[in-house]
Motif scaffolding. Structure first.
Motif, mmCIF file in Angstrom:
data_model
loop_
_atom_site.group_PDB
_atom_site.id
_atom_site.type_symbol
_atom_site.label_atom_id
_atom_site.label_comp_id
_atom_site.label_asym_id
_atom_site.label_seq_id
_atom_site.Cartn_x
_atom_site.Cartn_y
_atom_site.Cartn_z
ATOM 1 N N GLY A 345 0.790 -1.227 0.000
ATOM 2 C CA GLY A 345 0.000 0.000 0.000
ATOM 3 C C GLY A 345 0.820 1.274 0.000
ATOM 4 O O GLY A 345 0.323 2.334 -0.335
ATOM 5 N N VAL A 346 2.097 1.181 0.387
ATOM 6 C CA VAL A 346 3.028 2.311 0.333
ATOM 7 C C VAL A 346 4.359 1.796 -0.196
ATOM 8 O O VAL A 346 4.637 0.604 -0.121
ATOM 9 N N SER A 347 5.176 2.681 -0.732
ATOM 10 C CA SER A 347 6.460 2.232 -1.272
ATOM 11 C C SER A 347 7.417 3.395 -1.449
ATOM 12 O O SER A 347 7.034 4.564 -1.331
ATOM 13 N N LEU A 348 8.638 3.044 -1.733
ATOM 14 C CA LEU A 348 9.621 4.016 -2.188
ATOM 15 C C LEU A 348 9.706 3.871 -3.702
ATOM 16 O O LEU A 348 9.898 2.753 -4.211
ATOM 17 N N ALA A 349 9.533 4.977 -4.417
ATOM 18 C CA ALA A 349 9.596 4.916 -5.879
ATOM 19 C C ALA A 349 11.016 4.615 -6.327
ATOM 20 O O ALA A 349 11.963 4.672 -5.542
ATOM 21 N N GLU A 350 11.169 4.328 -7.594
ATOM 22 C CA GLU A 350 12.514 4.097 -8.115
ATOM 23 C C GLU A 350 13.356 5.354 -7.915
ATOM 24 O O GLU A 350 12.853 6.468 -7.830
ATOM 25 N N PHE A 351 14.662 5.163 -7.807
ATOM 26 C CA PHE A 351 15.569 6.280 -7.579
ATOM 27 C C PHE A 351 15.549 7.229 -8.776
ATOM 28 O O PHE A 351 15.341 6.813 -9.916
ATOM 29 N N GLY A 352 15.763 8.514 -8.508
ATOM 30 C CA GLY A 352 15.811 9.500 -9.570
ATOM 31 C C GLY A 352 16.954 9.233 -10.529
ATOM 32 O O GLY A 352 17.932 8.554 -10.181
ATOM 33 N N PRO A 353 16.893 9.757 -11.752
ATOM 34 C CA PRO A 353 17.894 9.455 -12.782
ATOM 35 C C PRO A 353 19.290 9.927 -12.438
ATOM 36 O O PRO A 353 20.270 9.427 -12.992
ATOM 37 N N ASN A 354 19.418 10.881 -11.520
ATOM 38 C CA ASN A 354 20.724 11.406 -11.137
ATOM 39 C C ASN A 354 21.091 11.078 -9.694
ATOM 40 O O ASN A 354 22.015 11.668 -9.135
ATOM 41 N N ALA A 355 20.362 10.143 -9.071
ATOM 42 C CA ALA A 355 20.532 9.896 -7.638
ATOM 43 C C ALA A 355 21.849 9.217 -7.282
ATOM 44 O O ALA A 355 22.285 9.281 -6.129
ATOM 45 N N ASP A 356 22.494 8.560 -8.214
ATOM 46 C CA ASP A 356 23.790 7.924 -7.961
ATOM 47 C C ASP A 356 23.743 6.975 -6.757
ATOM 48 O O ASP A 356 24.627 7.010 -5.890
ATOM 49 N N VAL A 357 22.714 6.165 -6.685
ATOM 50 C CA VAL A 357 22.602 5.204 -5.579
ATOM 51 C C VAL A 357 23.348 3.936 -5.977
ATOM 52 O O VAL A 357 22.963 3.252 -6.930
ATOM 53 N N ASP A 358 24.422 3.611 -5.249
ATOM 54 C CA ASP A 358 25.206 2.435 -5.609
ATOM 55 C C ASP A 358 24.604 1.165 -5.037
ATOM 56 O O ASP A 358 23.642 1.196 -4.262
ATOM 57 N N ASP A 359 25.173 0.035 -5.409
ATOM 58 C CA ASP A 359 24.636 -1.255 -4.997
ATOM 59 C C ASP A 359 24.667 -1.430 -3.483
ATOM 60 O O ASP A 359 23.760 -2.034 -2.903
ATOM 61 N N GLU A 360 25.702 -0.919 -2.847
ATOM 62 C CA GLU A 360 25.821 -1.078 -1.397
ATOM 63 C C GLU A 360 24.696 -0.369 -0.657
ATOM 64 O O GLU A 360 24.059 -0.928 0.236
ATOM 65 N N LEU A 361 24.425 0.871 -1.040
ATOM 66 C CA LEU A 361 23.354 1.628 -0.395
ATOM 67 C C LEU A 361 21.991 1.016 -0.719
ATOM 68 O O LEU A 361 21.120 0.921 0.153
ATOM 69 N N ALA A 362 21.801 0.582 -1.957
ATOM 70 C CA ALA A 362 20.541 -0.053 -2.333
ATOM 71 C C ALA A 362 20.303 -1.314 -1.504
ATOM 72 O O ALA A 362 19.174 -1.583 -1.065
ATOM 73 N N ALA A 363 21.366 -2.072 -1.256
ATOM 74 C CA ALA A 363 21.239 -3.289 -0.447
ATOM 75 C C ALA A 363 20.889 -2.950 0.997
ATOM 76 O O ALA A 363 20.091 -3.648 1.643
ATOM 77 N N GLU A 364 21.464 -1.873 1.520
ATOM 78 C CA GLU A 364 21.144 -1.444 2.880
ATOM 79 C C GLU A 364 19.666 -1.082 2.995
ATOM 80 O O GLU A 364 18.999 -1.433 3.979
ATOM 81 N N LEU A 365 19.148 -0.401 1.998
ATOM 82 C CA LEU A 365 17.735 -0.032 2.011
ATOM 83 C C LEU A 365 16.839 -1.269 1.943
ATOM 84 O O LEU A 365 15.797 -1.323 2.605
ATOM 85 N N GLU A 366 17.247 -2.266 1.165
ATOM 86 C CA GLU A 366 16.482 -3.499 1.098
ATOM 87 C C GLU A 366 16.467 -4.214 2.456
ATOM 88 O O GLU A 366 15.445 -4.761 2.874
ATOM 89 N N GLU A 367 17.608 -4.210 3.137
ATOM 90 C CA GLU A 367 17.683 -4.851 4.455
ATOM 91 C C GLU A 367 16.791 -4.123 5.460
ATOM 92 O O GLU A 367 16.110 -4.754 6.280
ATOM 93 N N LEU A 368 16.781 -2.802 5.399
ATOM 94 C CA LEU A 368 15.929 -2.017 6.299
ATOM 95 C C LEU A 368 14.459 -2.287 6.006
ATOM 96 O O LEU A 368 13.644 -2.430 6.925
ATOM 97 N N LYS A 369 14.123 -2.355 4.743
ATOM 98 C CA LYS A 369 12.742 -2.662 4.360
ATOM 99 C C LYS A 369 12.313 -4.014 4.934
ATOM 100 O O LYS A 369 11.223 -4.153 5.497
ATOM 101 N N ALA A 370 13.187 -5.003 4.801
ATOM 102 C CA ALA A 370 12.879 -6.335 5.326
ATOM 103 C C ALA A 370 12.707 -6.289 6.845
ATOM 104 O O ALA A 370 11.835 -6.963 7.408
ATOM 105 N N GLY A 371 13.513 -5.484 7.512
ATOM 106 C CA GLY A 371 13.405 -5.350 8.960
ATOM 107 C C GLY A 371 12.101 -4.709 9.391
ATOM 108 O O GLY A 371 11.510 -5.088 10.410
ATOM 109 N N ILE A 372 11.649 -3.729 8.620
ATOM 110 C CA ILE A 372 10.358 -3.096 8.916
ATOM 111 C C ILE A 372 9.229 -4.105 8.742
ATOM 112 O O ILE A 372 8.318 -4.205 9.567
ATOM 113 N N ILE A 373 9.309 -4.883 7.682
ATOM 114 C CA ILE A 373 8.243 -5.865 7.404
ATOM 115 C C ILE A 373 8.203 -6.959 8.450
ATOM 116 O O ILE A 373 7.115 -7.370 8.895
#
Length: 380
Positions: A345-373
């Motif tokens: 019902g809620v989400s984080l949209a895809e990163f902006g085209p200039n956001a420069d989010v690397d794989d490490e940070l993206a993985a951290e966000l995925e881990e946090l999401k899993a922890g919230i769930i």
């Protein structure tokens, strides 16, 4: 689900040597990263105290039935149906129901809270079978009308009643969850060590975003030994928060964000409807980042997509469409709609085209999401 993001060439997460340099460094190369789901949450509004339960967030398949004699109607909050935010997203649910179900529709835009009662009454007079009201501020007017018109199904976006009548359904969203992820991302991307957030009004459906954002920044500090500061909101000091007291004036939103930028903020998270577009304008003018709310800003406010890190999305269109579908098919109930990261019902949209989010940070966000769930991380 995974977040289809864009992964440009990696830039340093916490340093920036100047506006022109950053904008040069933020040239994006497209790739796939991770996606974060949508959801919502709240209490079950029945005549007896019960715990909240989740309801489906979408119609899985297009209904076979058509309902040409059914009339679905909507009343907006101030800001209108082109606000690039919650009114517009909710209205998309009405349009989807009309297309899929063949229902008739009617709608009215509110210019101020003083019009709420009359606008809902106008929908009643037009023979509406269901009426959706959009926004926390319509709570009292919606309940008043529903009690007088028990043969009409009412749904309201962003409001939950402790004891809802049988013909009233609240559609709520736990936006603290994706806002937590947005706060963590903002702290990771900040090079000044200061990020800012402001709201339109000091009401729960606004401050829930701001609280989640603040908590996400604190989690980043804890995990990384950092000291990124949040200006504009502290859950421990709610009366000291930054609010425009207006959801419509882009000028006021821009001025509010500019003040934060002069205090060092290089990420702005406005939760103020159309007024928040002024915050994105200030970010764009001052080489800062922005994070949008309610809908994917790269779609609804694409003129600011170049400075967006991401958006905190509420599936209001899906929830509204489902409520209308239930009313038309005779399965409507007053069970509170609950949206969370877990049920989409809620989400984080895809990163902006200039956001420069690397794989490490993206993985951290995925881990946090899993922890919230899974409940190991408490948000809100």
């Amino acid at each position: 689900m995974v977040l289809a993001g864009r992964a440009p060439v990696r830039a340093p997460q916490n340093r920036r040597s100047g506006g022109a340099v950053r904008k040069t460094a933020r040239i994006a190369a497209v790739a796939t990263i991770a996606a974060l789901s949508l959801a919502a949450c709240g209490e079950r509004p029945t005549d007896e105290p019960e715990t909240a339960t989740e309801t489906p967030t979408a119609t899985e398949t297009e209904p076979a039935e058509q309902f040409p004699d059914f009339k679905a109607c909507m009343v907006s909050d101030s800001g209108g149906f082109d606000d690039k935010s919650f009114n517009q997203t909710s209205h998309a649910g009405l349009e989807a129901a009309a297309e899929k179900l063949g229902v008739q529709t009617a709608e009215v835009e509110s210019q101020s809270p003083s019009e709420f009662d009359d606008n809902i009454a106008e929908m009643v007079s037009q023979g509406c079978n269901s009426i959706t009201t959009v926004g926390f501020l319509l709570g009292d007017a919606t309940l008043k009308s529903a009690k007088k018109n028990k043969d009409i199904s009412y749904s309201i976006v962003d409001f939950a009643y402790e004891k809802a009548p049988a013909n009233v359904k609240g559609l709520t969203f736990n936006t603290a969850e994706p806002s937590f992820l947005a706060g963590y991302l903002a702290a990771a991307k900040s090079e000044t060590g200061v990020v800012g957030t402001f709201g339109g009004l000091n009401i729960p459906t606004v401050t829930i975003f701001m609280t989640g954002f603040h908590q996400g920044v604190q989690r980043y500090n804890e995990d990384n030994g950092a000291d990124v500061k949040v200006i504009g909101w502290d859950p421990a000091k709610p009366k000291a928060g930054s609010f425009t007291n207006d959801f419509e004036s882009k000028t006021i939103g821009q001025q509010t964000a500019e003040e934060m930028i002069t205090q060092g903020a290089d990420v702005i998270f406005p939760v103020a409807g159309p007024a928040g577009l002024g915050g994105l304008q200030a970010a764009q003018d001052n080489d800062a980042w922005g994070i949008w709310v309610d809908t994917d800003g790269c779609v609804s406010a694409e003129e600011y997509c170049d400075i967006l890190l991401t958006s905190v999305v509420k599936g209001m269109d899906v929830a509204v469409e489902q409520a209308i579908t239930d009313a038309a098919s005779g399965t409507f109930s007053n069970e509170l709609y609950v949206g969370t990261l877990e049920n989409g019902g809620v989400s984080l949209a895809e990163f902006g085209p200039n956001a420069d989010v690397d794989d490490e940070l993206a993985a951290e966000l995925e881990e946090l999401k899993a922890g919230i769930i899974d409940g190991s991380i408490t948000v809100g």
